[in-house]
Design a protein around this motif. Structure first.
Motif, PDB file in Angstrom:
ATOM      1  N   TYR A 189      -8.097   7.495  13.058  1.00  0.00           N
ATOM      2  CA  TYR A 189      -7.896   6.057  13.207  1.00  0.00           C
ATOM      3  C   TYR A 189      -7.830   5.574  14.654  1.00  0.00           C
ATOM      4  O   TYR A 189      -7.922   4.380  14.911  1.00  0.00           O
ATOM      5  CB  TYR A 189      -6.603   5.641  12.511  1.00  0.00           C
ATOM      6  N   GLY A 190      -7.627   6.486  15.593  1.00  0.00           N
ATOM      7  CA  GLY A 190      -7.373   6.076  16.966  1.00  0.00           C
ATOM      8  C   GLY A 190      -5.886   6.142  17.251  1.00  0.00           C
ATOM      9  O   GLY A 190      -5.059   6.092  16.332  1.00  0.00           O
ATOM     10  N   PRO A 191      -5.492   6.249  18.520  1.00  0.00           N
ATOM     11  CA  PRO A 191      -4.082   6.447  18.863  1.00  0.00           C
ATOM     12  C   PRO A 191      -3.227   5.222  18.585  1.00  0.00           C
ATOM     13  O   PRO A 191      -3.717   4.088  18.570  1.00  0.00           O
ATOM     14  CB  PRO A 191      -4.130   6.759  20.361  1.00  0.00           C
ATOM     15  N   CYS A 192      -1.948   5.483  18.362  1.00  0.00           N
ATOM     16  CA  CYS A 192      -0.964   4.415  18.197  1.00  0.00           C
ATOM     17  C   CYS A 192      -0.494   3.973  19.579  1.00  0.00           C
ATOM     18  O   CYS A 192      -0.324   4.786  20.497  1.00  0.00           O
ATOM     19  CB  CYS A 192       0.235   4.904  17.386  1.00  0.00           C
ATOM     20  N   ALA A 224      -0.291  11.308   7.585  1.00  0.00           N
ATOM     21  CA  ALA A 224      -1.254  10.787   8.554  1.00  0.00           C
ATOM     22  C   ALA A 224      -2.033   9.610   7.986  1.00  0.00           C
ATOM     23  O   ALA A 224      -2.823   8.977   8.704  1.00  0.00           O
ATOM     24  CB  ALA A 224      -2.227  11.884   8.978  1.00  0.00           C
ATOM     25  N   GLY A 225      -1.837   9.313   6.702  1.00  0.00           N
ATOM     26  CA  GLY A 225      -2.509   8.177   6.088  1.00  0.00           C
ATOM     27  C   GLY A 225      -3.897   8.484   5.587  1.00  0.00           C
ATOM     28  O   GLY A 225      -4.752   7.596   5.508  1.00  0.00           O
ATOM     29  N   VAL A 226      -4.140   9.767   5.230  1.00  0.00           N
ATOM     30  CA  VAL A 226      -5.447  10.143   4.689  1.00  0.00           C
ATOM     31  C   VAL A 226      -5.259  10.772   3.311  1.00  0.00           C
ATOM     32  O   VAL A 226      -4.184  11.270   2.989  1.00  0.00           O
ATOM     33  CB  VAL A 226      -6.183  11.121   5.628  1.00  0.00           C
ATOM     34  N   ARG A 258       0.830  -1.192   0.000  1.00  0.00           N
ATOM     35  CA  ARG A 258       0.000   0.000   0.000  1.00  0.00           C
ATOM     36  C   ARG A 258       0.862   1.237   0.000  1.00  0.00           C
ATOM     37  O   ARG A 258       1.984   1.237   0.478  1.00  0.00           O
ATOM     38  CB  ARG A 258      -0.914  -0.015   1.223  1.00  0.00           C
ATOM     39  N   TRP A 259       0.244   2.354  -0.495  1.00  0.00           N
ATOM     40  CA  TRP A 259       1.036   3.575  -0.681  1.00  0.00           C
ATOM     41  C   TRP A 259       1.620   4.072   0.631  1.00  0.00           C
ATOM     42  O   TRP A 259       2.754   4.549   0.675  1.00  0.00           O
ATOM     43  CB  TRP A 259       0.191   4.669  -1.325  1.00  0.00           C
ATOM     44  N   SER A 260       0.854   3.966   1.742  1.00  0.00           N
ATOM     45  CA  SER A 260       1.371   4.477   3.012  1.00  0.00           C
ATOM     46  C   SER A 260       2.524   3.632   3.511  1.00  0.00           C
ATOM     47  O   SER A 260       3.479   4.136   4.101  1.00  0.00           O
ATOM     48  CB  SER A 260       0.259   4.511   4.068  1.00  0.00           C
ATOM     49  N   GLN A 261       2.453   2.306   3.272  1.00  0.00           N
ATOM     50  CA  GLN A 261       3.561   1.445   3.674  1.00  0.00           C
ATOM     51  C   GLN A 261       4.801   1.757   2.854  1.00  0.00           C
ATOM     52  O   GLN A 261       5.920   1.804   3.381  1.00  0.00           O
ATOM     53  CB  GLN A 261       3.161  -0.023   3.494  1.00  0.00           C
ATOM     54  N   ALA A 262       4.599   1.982   1.551  1.00  0.00           N
ATOM     55  CA  ALA A 262       5.739   2.325   0.699  1.00  0.00           C
ATOM     56  C   ALA A 262       6.368   3.640   1.131  1.00  0.00           C
ATOM     57  O   ALA A 262       7.590   3.802   1.148  1.00  0.00           O
ATOM     58  CB  ALA A 262       5.293   2.410  -0.764  1.00  0.00           C
ATOM     59  N   LEU A 263       5.511   4.595   1.501  1.00  0.00           N
ATOM     60  CA  LEU A 263       6.011   5.893   1.959  1.00  0.00           C
ATOM     61  C   LEU A 263       6.827   5.736   3.229  1.00  0.00           C
ATOM     62  O   LEU A 263       7.904   6.320   3.369  1.00  0.00           O
ATOM     63  CB  LEU A 263       4.839   6.835   2.204  1.00  0.00           C
ATOM     64  N   ASN A 264       6.333   4.925   4.170  1.00  0.00           N
ATOM     65  CA  ASN A 264       7.065   4.729   5.415  1.00  0.00           C
ATOM     66  C   ASN A 264       8.414   4.073   5.171  1.00  0.00           C
ATOM     67  O   ASN A 264       9.423   4.444   5.774  1.00  0.00           O
ATOM     68  CB  ASN A 264       6.244   3.876   6.379  1.00  0.00           C
ATOM     69  N   VAL A 265       8.452   3.087   4.281  1.00  0.00           N
ATOM     70  CA  VAL A 265       9.718   2.451   3.949  1.00  0.00           C
ATOM     71  C   VAL A 265      10.687   3.455   3.359  1.00  0.00           C
ATOM     72  O   VAL A 265      11.876   3.506   3.695  1.00  0.00           O
ATOM     73  CB  VAL A 265       9.490   1.281   2.965  1.00  0.00           C
ATOM     74  N   PRO A 301      -4.425   2.532   5.938  1.00  0.00           N
ATOM     75  CA  PRO A 301      -5.349   3.570   5.463  1.00  0.00           C
ATOM     76  C   PRO A 301      -6.727   3.006   5.154  1.00  0.00           C
ATOM     77  O   PRO A 301      -6.871   1.873   4.725  1.00  0.00           O
ATOM     78  CB  PRO A 301      -4.663   4.102   4.202  1.00  0.00           C
ATOM     79  N   SER A 302      -7.736   3.826   5.352  1.00  0.00           N
ATOM     80  CA  SER A 302      -9.115   3.441   5.073  1.00  0.00           C
ATOM     81  C   SER A 302      -9.611   4.184   3.840  1.00  0.00           C
ATOM     82  O   SER A 302      -9.253   5.344   3.605  1.00  0.00           O
ATOM     83  CB  SER A 302      -9.990   3.792   6.276  1.00  0.00           C
ATOM     84  N   ALA A 303     -10.457   3.523   3.061  1.00  0.00           N
ATOM     85  CA  ALA A 303     -11.023   4.158   1.865  1.00  0.00           C
ATOM     86  C   ALA A 303     -11.899   5.342   2.239  1.00  0.00           C
ATOM     87  O   ALA A 303     -12.113   6.258   1.434  1.00  0.00           O
ATOM     88  CB  ALA A 303     -11.830   3.137   1.077  1.00  0.00           C
TER      89      ALA A 303
END
Length: 334
Positions: A318-321, A233-235, A2-9, A201-203
């Motif tokens: 999403y709620g806290p980490c 933030a994953g949005v 997913r795009w957010s995972q790729a960004l984090n990497v 991330p959520s749709a």
């Protein structure tokens, strides 16, 4: 992936590469900062002057010698953040009045001298700075006048988000002759940005930044720090496909975008949902309303404040980490 995972990497790769520069056999960091891949590139342009002195090229193309400046004036909010974190207090002669009195972290600068604006040439000269750090805003005549009077002025450039913030950290600390501090600080910032979003991330996590003043609607989207806060933030920023930077929206623009979530400054939710033309937005009609309010001084900070704003936005949706690298945490950076 997913795009957010790729960004984090990618961000983790950048951070590790930056940190590797300063952890090499205890040697003094090279004057030629690395070109970092993984989608983000950071270089500090340096040149050798005729006398052999190394110098840094600032955002305006001006060549400023690298040396241990002893009387630094931080004449912008981002430069204030950099020098307060990374420079000995006795080497700083003053800060911008905004940082001292109105910024969210103004307590850092309590009791220190300040200037209201760059046009106050006499006030600046009274501080006897040997280097002024600033960001270009508006006219440049005051800058040129200071240079004519023998004061070095280093332009950090525009303030637009993660890339410009890291670039400014590295340029400032290089010209101040403490590049290892800049690389470490930038690495910490990038690593923490990479872990700000801990949930997939959520749709439904579609959002726009919006502020309302009377019947005028303003945004902050692609090309700004607001866009980075939303992205990390994953949005998904729904305005980015049609608008750039700081648009003024017509009513029909806002209604056609109509995202499930709205990001805004503290105290703005009532103005948005109470506006006669915007009350039908799905973010307003949802029970409870999906309006994320973040302190305006933090949300508009194009520097280190982006990290906290990103975490707050992510947690609101999403709620806290469970775990994050925060100062004082057991898992924080050494």
């Amino acid at each position: 992936m997913r795009w957010s995972q790729a960004l984090n990497v990618a961000l983790l790769g950048v951070a590790l590469t930056l940190m590797a520069v300063v952890m090499t056999s205890g040697a003094r960091p090279d004057r030629r900062p690395p070109t970092v891949s993984h989608g983000l590139t950071f270089e500090v342009p340096t040149v050798a002057l005729p006398d052999g002195t190394m110098a840094v090229v600032d955002a305006s193309g001006r060549v400023v010698p690298i040396r241990r400046y002893e009387r630094v004036l931080a004449a912008s909010t981002t430069s204030a953040s950099i020098v307060s974190q990374l420079l000995e207090p006795e080497r700083v002669v003053g800060y911008t009045d905004y940082a001292r009195t109105r910024a969210l972290d103004s307590w850092r600068y309590a009791g220190r001298p300040g200037i209201d604006r760059m046009q106050d040439i006499e006030g600046i000269l009274a501080m006897r700075p040997d280097l002024v750090l600033m960001n270009t805003v508006g006219d440049s005549p005051p800058i040129e006048r200071l240079r004519e009077l023998g004061v070095e002025v280093f332009d950090l450039g525009p303030m637009r988000g993660v890339e410009t913030w890291v670039d400014q950290i590295l340029r400032a600390t290089t010209v101040l002759d403490v590049p290892e501090r800049g690389h470490r600080y930038a690495g910490q910032f990038l690593r923490r940005m990479a872990t700000a979003a801990c949930h997939p991330p959520s749709a439904d996590a579609r959002i726009m930044y919006l502020s309302v003043y009377g019947d005028r609607f303003y945004g902050g989207t692609a090309g700004t720090s607001y866009a980075d806060v939303m992205r990390y933030a994953g949005v998904h920023d729904v305005a980015a496909a049609r608008f750039r930077e700081w648009p003024e929206y017509a009513t029909e623009h806002v209604l056609s975008l109509d995202p499930p979530w709205i990001l805004t400054a503290s105290g703005m939710a009532d103005r948005i949902c109470g506006h006669s033309a915007l009350g039908s937005l799905q973010a307003c009609t949802h029970d409870p309303p999906r309006i994320v309010e973040i302190h305006g001084g933090l949300l508009s900070d194009p520097g280190e404040g982006m990290l906290e704003a990103t975490e707050l936005l992510h947690d609101a949706i999403y709620g806290p980490c469970a775990l994050r690298n925060r100062p004082g945490d057991t898992n924080a950076d050494p």
